[in-house]
Design a protein around this motif. Structure first.
Motif, PDB file in Angstrom:
ATOM      1  N   LYS A 282       6.555  -4.091   0.868  1.00  0.00           N
ATOM      2  CA  LYS A 282       6.901  -5.455   1.291  1.00  0.00           C
ATOM      3  C   LYS A 282       8.403  -5.572   1.435  1.00  0.00           C
ATOM      4  O   LYS A 282       9.165  -5.131   0.576  1.00  0.00           O
ATOM      5  CB  LYS A 282       6.409  -6.487   0.272  1.00  0.00           C
ATOM      6  CG  LYS A 282       6.400  -7.913   0.817  1.00  0.00           C
ATOM      7  CD  LYS A 282       5.377  -8.058   1.937  1.00  0.00           C
ATOM      8  CE  LYS A 282       5.390  -9.453   2.554  1.00  0.00           C
ATOM      9  NZ  LYS A 282       4.432  -9.548   3.671  1.00  0.00           N
TER      10      LYS A 282
ATOM     11  N   ASP B 101       3.207  -4.580   4.224  1.00  0.00           N
ATOM     12  CA  ASP B 101       3.830  -4.220   5.501  1.00  0.00           C
ATOM     13  C   ASP B 101       3.378  -2.849   5.984  1.00  0.00           C
ATOM     14  O   ASP B 101       3.320  -2.601   7.192  1.00  0.00           O
ATOM     15  CB  ASP B 101       5.358  -4.223   5.361  1.00  0.00           C
ATOM     16  CG  ASP B 101       5.905  -5.612   5.100  1.00  0.00           C
ATOM     17  OD1 ASP B 101       5.192  -6.590   5.383  1.00  0.00           O
ATOM     18  OD2 ASP B 101       7.047  -5.731   4.611  1.00  0.00           O
TER      19      ASP B 101
ATOM     20  N   SER C 195       5.405 -11.603  -4.641  1.00  0.00           N
ATOM     21  CA  SER C 195       4.876 -11.011  -3.404  1.00  0.00           C
ATOM     22  C   SER C 195       3.785  -9.996  -3.712  1.00  0.00           C
ATOM     23  O   SER C 195       2.741  -9.959  -3.038  1.00  0.00           O
ATOM     24  CB  SER C 195       6.005 -10.341  -2.615  1.00  0.00           C
ATOM     25  OG  SER C 195       6.947 -11.287  -2.180  1.00  0.00           O
TER      26      SER C 195
ATOM     27  N   LYS D 240      -3.640 -13.104  -0.642  1.00  0.00           N
ATOM     28  CA  LYS D 240      -2.901 -14.211  -0.032  1.00  0.00           C
ATOM     29  C   LYS D 240      -1.811 -13.728   0.932  1.00  0.00           C
ATOM     30  O   LYS D 240      -1.223 -14.514   1.659  1.00  0.00           O
ATOM     31  CB  LYS D 240      -2.243 -15.062  -1.130  1.00  0.00           C
ATOM     32  CG  LYS D 240      -3.215 -15.668  -2.130  1.00  0.00           C
ATOM     33  CD  LYS D 240      -3.910 -16.879  -1.574  1.00  0.00           C
ATOM     34  CE  LYS D 240      -4.754 -17.571  -2.625  1.00  0.00           C
ATOM     35  NZ  LYS D 240      -5.390 -18.799  -2.128  1.00  0.00           N
ATOM     36  N   ASP D 241      -1.522 -12.437   0.886  1.00  0.00           N
ATOM     37  CA  ASP D 241      -0.482 -11.850   1.737  1.00  0.00           C
ATOM     38  C   ASP D 241      -0.901 -10.422   2.058  1.00  0.00           C
ATOM     39  O   ASP D 241      -1.871  -9.897   1.496  1.00  0.00           O
ATOM     40  CB  ASP D 241       0.871 -11.889   1.016  1.00  0.00           C
ATOM     41  CG  ASP D 241       2.049 -11.800   1.981  1.00  0.00           C
ATOM     42  OD1 ASP D 241       1.816 -11.559   3.185  1.00  0.00           O
ATOM     43  OD2 ASP D 241       3.201 -11.955   1.533  1.00  0.00           O
ATOM     44  N   LYS D 242      -0.168  -9.778   2.962  1.00  0.00           N
ATOM     45  CA  LYS D 242      -0.512  -8.417   3.374  1.00  0.00           C
ATOM     46  C   LYS D 242       0.655  -7.469   3.155  1.00  0.00           C
ATOM     47  O   LYS D 242       1.825  -7.860   3.222  1.00  0.00           O
ATOM     48  CB  LYS D 242      -0.917  -8.400   4.857  1.00  0.00           C
ATOM     49  CG  LYS D 242      -2.219  -9.128   5.145  1.00  0.00           C
ATOM     50  CD  LYS D 242      -2.588  -9.001   6.615  1.00  0.00           C
ATOM     51  CE  LYS D 242      -3.915  -9.716   6.900  1.00  0.00           C
ATOM     52  NZ  LYS D 242      -4.290  -9.604   8.341  1.00  0.00           N
TER      53      LYS D 242
ATOM     54  N   ARG E  78       0.601 -11.816  -4.756  1.00  0.00           N
ATOM     55  CA  ARG E  78      -0.062 -12.463  -3.611  1.00  0.00           C
ATOM     56  C   ARG E  78      -0.807 -11.438  -2.752  1.00  0.00           C
ATOM     57  O   ARG E  78      -1.873 -11.743  -2.213  1.00  0.00           O
ATOM     58  CB  ARG E  78       0.964 -13.224  -2.768  1.00  0.00           C
ATOM     59  CG  ARG E  78       1.475 -14.485  -3.431  1.00  0.00           C
ATOM     60  CD  ARG E  78       2.464 -15.227  -2.535  1.00  0.00           C
ATOM     61  NE  ARG E  78       1.882 -15.582  -1.245  1.00  0.00           N
ATOM     62  CZ  ARG E  78       1.110 -16.632  -1.035  1.00  0.00           C
ATOM     63  NH1 ARG E  78       0.816 -17.451  -2.033  1.00  0.00           N
ATOM     64  NH2 ARG E  78       0.624 -16.888   0.173  1.00  0.00           N
ATOM     65  N   ILE E  79      -0.271 -10.237  -2.661  1.00  0.00           N
ATOM     66  CA  ILE E  79      -0.969  -9.176  -1.919  1.00  0.00           C
ATOM     67  C   ILE E  79      -2.260  -8.793  -2.636  1.00  0.00           C
ATOM     68  O   ILE E  79      -3.318  -8.656  -2.023  1.00  0.00           O
ATOM     69  CB  ILE E  79      -0.047  -7.948  -1.735  1.00  0.00           C
ATOM     70  CG1 ILE E  79       1.105  -8.281  -0.776  1.00  0.00           C
ATOM     71  CG2 ILE E  79      -0.836  -6.749  -1.220  1.00  0.00           C
ATOM     72  CD1 ILE E  79       2.156  -7.198  -0.682  1.00  0.00           C
TER      73      ILE E  79
ATOM     74  N   TYR F 269      11.572  -8.380   3.311  1.00  0.00           N
ATOM     75  CA  TYR F 269      11.918  -9.602   4.027  1.00  0.00           C
ATOM     76  C   TYR F 269      13.212  -9.339   4.783  1.00  0.00           C
ATOM     77  O   TYR F 269      14.281  -9.198   4.174  1.00  0.00           O
ATOM     78  CB  TYR F 269      12.063 -10.775   3.065  1.00  0.00           C
ATOM     79  CG  TYR F 269      10.746 -11.300   2.566  1.00  0.00           C
ATOM     80  CD1 TYR F 269       9.971 -12.150   3.361  1.00  0.00           C
ATOM     81  CD2 TYR F 269      10.249 -10.936   1.328  1.00  0.00           C
ATOM     82  CE1 TYR F 269       8.748 -12.624   2.924  1.00  0.00           C
ATOM     83  CE2 TYR F 269       9.021 -11.404   0.876  1.00  0.00           C
ATOM     84  CZ  TYR F 269       8.282 -12.249   1.682  1.00  0.00           C
ATOM     85  OH  TYR F 269       7.060 -12.713   1.242  1.00  0.00           O
TER      86      TYR F 269
END
Length: 616
Positions: free
Chosen positions: A12, A57, A45, A53-55, A48-49, A14
């Motif tokens: 992950k 990268d 993060s 809730k998130d993916k 959440r993955i 940003y």
């Protein structure tokens, strides 16, 4: 032991900032893991993955054991303010409730109500919009626990909870056979609940079995070994550097391979581990004079509507004292701080009882608060951050040296505030307060959103702080290390002063409650003896005590000896069970014997009371 979760090759980032890259780990059934990492490195993060809730990268692979149910506690709870507490929970868990038959639905509703009562939210019909931040957090946790999930993922579960709620949640998770993965800054909570610590450091994952102290020791060993290996690499690098300088390059494939290896060595040799720490020496309070008068309170009272928050409080705060403030959410702790600092304006409070009318939207404040002329208050509070999201870190604090000391390296100075994590914003906000060189620091829930590394260094600074300190906190470790005494907000305006640490206060309360319950139990048994005598004689006991026979006297002495022996046996068995050296069968046998001992003690106590009541 079944594997609940396997993670492979997830990443992950940003923008240009890489949080973690190609990491992997495994979580087994029954694991209770605390994730530790500095703010801004991707803890939320990652969670959440895992919760879907998130993916990642980099794609990667996240494999859950088939049919396990997951519950995710996020820091921000999504709710409809017009829903009642009960409606909100039932709505969020509706997909789970649909899988239950009617009888199990009733069981589920009973569990929800029981959890809410234990979290001091007995009125399930109360609207969500009427709740405080701490109460909303308790609703979110009750919702999560009521789902009976196999695997809980929790992001800072103790944030905004009062200590009573934390201790209940702690007790619940200790008893539960769930699998748990959480981020927490509460070191007592971590030690009590978790059996494994996972550290995310420089994009890698490190696993430590045991408690927080064991983690610190093993982490130091890891860093020492890493730096020792770096020293060895540097020695090899020096020899290779001599070869590079003395040998014409690119003659053979072997030489080319050695040249490439040289550059790999050079990169590794530059990677000495130097854990960053916050140094407070540059923002120490130097030369700010603190007079003899700090804050004097005389007959201070505060009421809002029908509720009394402070009732006739009188106290003179002293130079250099460190006081903690504890109590349930909504007991008036933050109100008290706002009164001390003068933050309440006339449109918020009325100071003349004759002008206060029913329905007045202001609170009624009476009594006096006098502040010393030399007082320079630094007030850190939850709603104090008013940064412009477009400002940069350097716009807020224009001192690169201090920012670096506070873990804001050069490549972060031009980051906009909106790009910072919650903990990074808190750290920056704390720096703006300490730079004002206060001689009275008031910290309202300072541990929320700060990582453990920051907390450890902040504690060291506050222990040496050359001024007075007032801390409102639910962090028991933080209070134990810092304060000399506590103001306990007991409710209904009562504020008690307890000299000692928070752990000492809780031990005092436990002993007091045990004595109170024991006294009530003894009184109940005495009444049982009287009732038995009345039943057997058919008439009221005249209250005159009869002399025991020789045989009864001997029995009384024997009972006292036997009860003491049984109590010692119970203590010994409990110590053996808690030692961790017993297998399952042995624990079961010892637990069964403890149950027998409890029954025997109660039986003998009843006979002892019967005989004692007859002593002349």
């Amino acid at each position: 032991m079944a594997s609940y979760l396997q993670i492979e090759n997830i990443s992950k980032s940003y923008g240009p900032k890489i949080l973690f890259e190609h990491i992997g780990f495994n979580i087994n059934e029954g694991d209770k893991i605390a994730l530790i990492a500095p703010n801004g490195t991707g803890k939320t993060s990652l969670m959440r993955i895992l919760a879907g809730k998130d993916k990642s990268d980099s794609g990667g692979k996240i494999t859950f054991l088939k049919d396990i149910r997951i519950a995710f506690l996020e820091q921000e709870y999504d709710y409809d303010g017009d829903n009642s507490i009960f409606q909100q929970i039932m709505l969020h868990n509706s997909s789970y409730i649909k899988t239950l038959d009617q009888e199990h639905v009733w069981d589920y509703e009973r569990k929800v109500r029981e959890l809410l009562t234990n979290f001091n939210l007995p009125d399930c019909s109360q609207k969500m919009k009427e709740l405080s931040g701490g109460e909303i957090k308790r609703v979110a946790i009750a919702e999560m626990l009521s789902s009976d999930a196999d695997f809980y993922i929790m992001d800072e579960p103790t944030n905004h909870l009062d200590i009573d709620a934390i201790e209940y949640l702690e007790s619940y998770l200790k008893r539960s056979r769930c699998t748990l993965f959480m981020v927490t800054h509460d070191r007592y909570f971590l030690d009590s609940v978790c059996n494994t610590i996972m550290e995310m450091d420089r994009g890698q994952i490190f696993i430590y079995k045991g408690n927080y102290q064991n983690y610190l020791e093993k982490r130091e060993e890891r860093i020492a070994n890493y730096n020792a290996e770096t020293d060895k690499v540097r020695n090899i690098l020096r020899r290779e550097l001599e070869w590079i300088r003395s040998t014409p390059q690119a003659r053979t494939g072997k030489a080319r391979y050695r040249i490439n290896a040289f550059y790999d060595l050079k990169d590794r040799a530059s990677q000495e581990y130097s854990a960053k720490q916050i140094s407070m020496s540059d923002v120490r309070n130097k030369g700010t004079r603190l007079g003899t008068k700090i804050i004097n309170c005389r007959h201070l009272s505060f009421r809002y509507g029908e509720k009394c928050y402070i009732d006739d409080f009188t106290y003179n705060f002293q130079r250099y004292e460190k006081v903690g403030i504890v109590g349930r959410n909504g007991a008036g702790k933050s109100t008290f701080i706002n009164i001390l600092t003068g933050s309440y304006t006339p449109d918020m409070v009325c100071t003349d009882p004759s002008e206060y009318r029913d329905g007045d939207t202001r609170g009624l404040l009476t009594g006096t608060v006098e502040r010393g002329e030399s007082l320079n208050i630094g007030y850190y509070h939850q709603s104090g951050m008013t940064f412009n999201p477009d400002d940069t870190v350097l716009d807020i604090v224009n001192d690169t040296y201090l920012l670096n000391k506070f873990l804001f390296p050069h490549d972060m100075l031009n980051n906009r505030i909106e790009k910072l994590s919650g903990g990074e914003k808190r750290r920056l906000y704390l720096l703006t307060i300490l730079m004002k060189k206060p001689n009275l620091l008031i910290l309202d829930e300072p541990t929320n959103d700060l990582d453990i590394v920051t907390l450890n260094i902040l504690e060291e600074y506050l222990k040496e702080f050359e001024g007075s300190l007032i801390i409102v906190s639910h962090d028991r470790h933080f209070l134990d290390r810092l304060v000399d005494h506590l103001f306990i907000f007991c409710g209904d305006g009562l504020i008690r002063d307890f000299v000692g640490s928070y752990s000492e206060y809780r031990e005092f309360i436990r002993e007091y409650e045990a004595e109170r319950k024991n006294a009530a139990r003894q009184q109940e048994r005495k009444q049982q003896v009287k009732d038995q005598k009345k039943s057997s004689s058919g008439k009221e006991d005249d209250g005159r005590k009869k002399k025991l026979t020789w045989k009864e006297s001997r029995e009384l002495e024997t009972l006292e000896s036997e009860m003491e022996s049984l109590k010692q046996e119970r203590i010994s068995l409990e110590e053996e069970i808690n030692s961790g050296n017993c297998d399952y069968r042995s624990i079961a046998e010892k637990s069964e014997r403890i149950g027998e001992i409890i029954s025997l003690i109660e039986e003998k106590e009843l006979r002892w009371l019967e005989l004692s009541c007859s002593v002349e």
